[in-house]
Design an enzyme around this catalytic site. Structure first.
Site, mmCIF file in Angstrom:
data_model
loop_
_atom_site.group_PDB
_atom_site.id
_atom_site.type_symbol
_atom_site.label_atom_id
_atom_site.label_comp_id
_atom_site.label_asym_id
_atom_site.label_seq_id
_atom_site.Cartn_x
_atom_site.Cartn_y
_atom_site.Cartn_z
ATOM 1 N N ASP A 19 0.818 -1.213 0.000
ATOM 2 C CA ASP A 19 0.000 0.000 0.000
ATOM 3 C C ASP A 19 0.850 1.260 0.000
ATOM 4 O O ASP A 19 0.690 2.141 -0.851
ATOM 5 C CB ASP A 19 -0.937 0.017 1.215
ATOM 6 C CG ASP A 19 -1.985 -1.078 1.154
ATOM 7 O OD1 ASP A 19 -1.711 -2.133 0.572
ATOM 8 O OD2 ASP A 19 -3.085 -0.873 1.703
ATOM 9 N N ARG A 99 -0.984 3.038 16.365
ATOM 10 C CA ARG A 99 -1.241 4.108 15.388
ATOM 11 C C ARG A 99 -1.045 5.506 15.980
ATOM 12 O O ARG A 99 -0.424 6.359 15.335
ATOM 13 C CB ARG A 99 -2.644 3.962 14.799
ATOM 14 C CG ARG A 99 -2.889 2.679 14.020
ATOM 15 C CD ARG A 99 -1.715 2.269 13.181
ATOM 16 N NE ARG A 99 -2.003 1.171 12.271
ATOM 17 C CZ ARG A 99 -1.107 0.324 11.813
ATOM 18 N NH1 ARG A 99 0.153 0.429 12.215
ATOM 19 N NH2 ARG A 99 -1.432 -0.629 10.979
ATOM 20 N N ASP A 128 -7.991 2.285 11.200
ATOM 21 C CA ASP A 128 -6.709 2.971 11.310
ATOM 22 C C ASP A 128 -6.751 4.392 10.770
ATOM 23 O O ASP A 128 -6.045 5.272 11.265
ATOM 24 C CB ASP A 128 -5.618 2.173 10.602
ATOM 25 C CG ASP A 128 -5.113 1.011 11.443
ATOM 26 O OD1 ASP A 128 -5.365 1.017 12.660
ATOM 27 O OD2 ASP A 128 -4.471 0.105 10.885
#
Length: 408
Positions: A19, A99, A128
């Site tokens: 990604d 995160r 997220d």
């Protein structure tokens, strides 16, 4: 496609995976801006030199790699452990609190570099994106946010693989190995592939940290975990730093098949998703910590702390780490953890983490009170008055019912 908002410099949370590798190239093509890659080492075991080289080769002007393993444990994982926070009965929140840590340091880099935007590789369906962006809002609301998964016309990971192919970006994923994974010192998560069918059993080859319970040793292993004020500090009497301690427990727990979790969870964005987690060390610590609390906390504190734990878990899962409420709950937890010092003995056996003993200098357990034998401290006859008073509302309600005066 993305709106052409004028942007000069972006700091991208970069893992080097499919990604974010595609995103780095896509941001440069779409915005024509400078992209700085930021990578956090939180125990995922990656080759960070290779990640840095890949980011530069893909177009990053600069790469930051920060070793955040100890901060990850001491300021995020251990506070969550001390709170007793578990999301939906199973999940020990390993990705959830990673995160905010990553985003906070990403913001630091953005300020240092004079960037006007930050970017992440989270999908528009997941949690997220919320965790990253709430942290950006809390710490640097002036920064613009680029979220390619909500902007581009690439439909899924198959499209990303084709994009990477077309632009010469090397990736490790394939159409046969399509799992989405997140690993750190606290856990390893798996999503995608056959796991999208909640009836489908996970493929054994998918697991990376733990052996199956069936393949675990036939001989159990005993461990003693030591705590000081709720913080884990030792294994079998040997003092260890946070990173060494958790790494050791991950290895030992993984050998015995500890900490495999298969969960259909309620995402913050409204849908259910299925994830499989491997959290061997975290499971051992959570089991031991909970057991030590049962020894040293009084009834009212213990019961109320369970309520706080659920709220704490929701805050962490929802990305609300940098909030006044989380800080206030930490203050409550800090008070409850003052007596949580002692040791817990556990037996690890074929996926089971079994408590076999617990001790503390602050134990509220006294054999003289608990014994069924005769003792000079507790008079059995005292129980009659207690039961009469405790049961008085029930007695009054029953008498009224007999007289026919209760509401129908």
């Amino acid at each position: 496609m993305a709106e052409k908002t004028p942007i000069k410099k972006v700091v991208l949370a970069y893992s080097g995976g499919l990604d974010t590798s595609v995103i780095l190239k896509w941001i440069k093509q779409t915005y024509g801006c400078e992209v700085i890659a930021f990578t956090a080492d939180i125990g995922q075991g990656d080759d960070f030199a290779a990640i840095e080289a890949k980011a530069l080769a893909t177009g990053a002007s600069k790469v930051y790699v920060k070793d955040l393993k100890e901060e990850f444990l001491t300021k995020y994982a251990f506070p969550t452990l001390r709170a007793g926070a578990v999301y939906e009965r199973k999940y020990l929140l390993g990705t959830s609190f990673a995160r905010p840590l990553i985003a906070a340091h990403q913001v630091e880099v953005a300020k240092l570099e004079g960037a006007d935007a930050v970017a992440h590789g989270c999908t528009g369906k997941g949690n997220d994106q919320v965790r990253f962006e709430l942290t950006y809002k809390a710490l640097a609301p002036e920064l613009k946010v680029i979220a390619p998964w909500r902007q581009w016309d690439l439909g899924g990971r198959e499209d990303l693989l084709e994009y990477a192919n077309a632009h010469g970006i090397p990736v490790s994923q394939s159409k046969q190995n399509i799992y989405s994974r997140d690993q750190n010192l606290w856990h390893l998560s798996h999503e995608g592939g056959e796991l999208e069918d909640p009836w489908q059993e996970p493929n054994e080859a998918m697991f990376q940290l733990t052996v199956s319970p069936e393949a675990a040793p036939d001989t159990p292993q005993e461990l003693v975990i030591g705590f000081e004020e709720g913080y884990p500090v030792s294994i079998d009497g040997q003092a260890m730093g946070p990173v060494t301690l958790v790494t050791t427990l991950n290895e030992i727990g993984g050998q015995h098949g500890i900490g495999r979790i298969d969960l259909v969870e309620n995402r913050l964005v409204g849908m259910k998703s299925r994830g499989v987690y491997e959290q061997p060390g975290a499971t051992i610590l959570a089991t031991a910590h909970k057991e030590l609390e049962s020894l040293v906390l009084d009834r009212e504190t213990l019961h109320y702390k369970d309520l706080v734990a659920q709220k704490y878990a929701e805050l962490v899962y929802y990305g609300l780490w940098f909030t006044p409420l989380r800080e206030a709950l930490d203050a409550f937890v800090d008070v409850t953890q003052k007596p949580v010092t002692g040791e817990v003995r556990l037996k690890l056996y074929k996926g089971n983490c079994i408590v076999t003993g617990r001790k503390s200098p602050y134990s509220l357990y006294h054999e003289a009170f608990a014994t069924f034998s005769s003792d000079p401290i507790y008079d059995h006859a005292d129980a009659q008055g207690f039961i009469n008073l405790f049961g008085l509302p029930l007695k009054v309600a029953a008498l009224l019912k007999q007289q026919g005066t209760t509401a129908q």
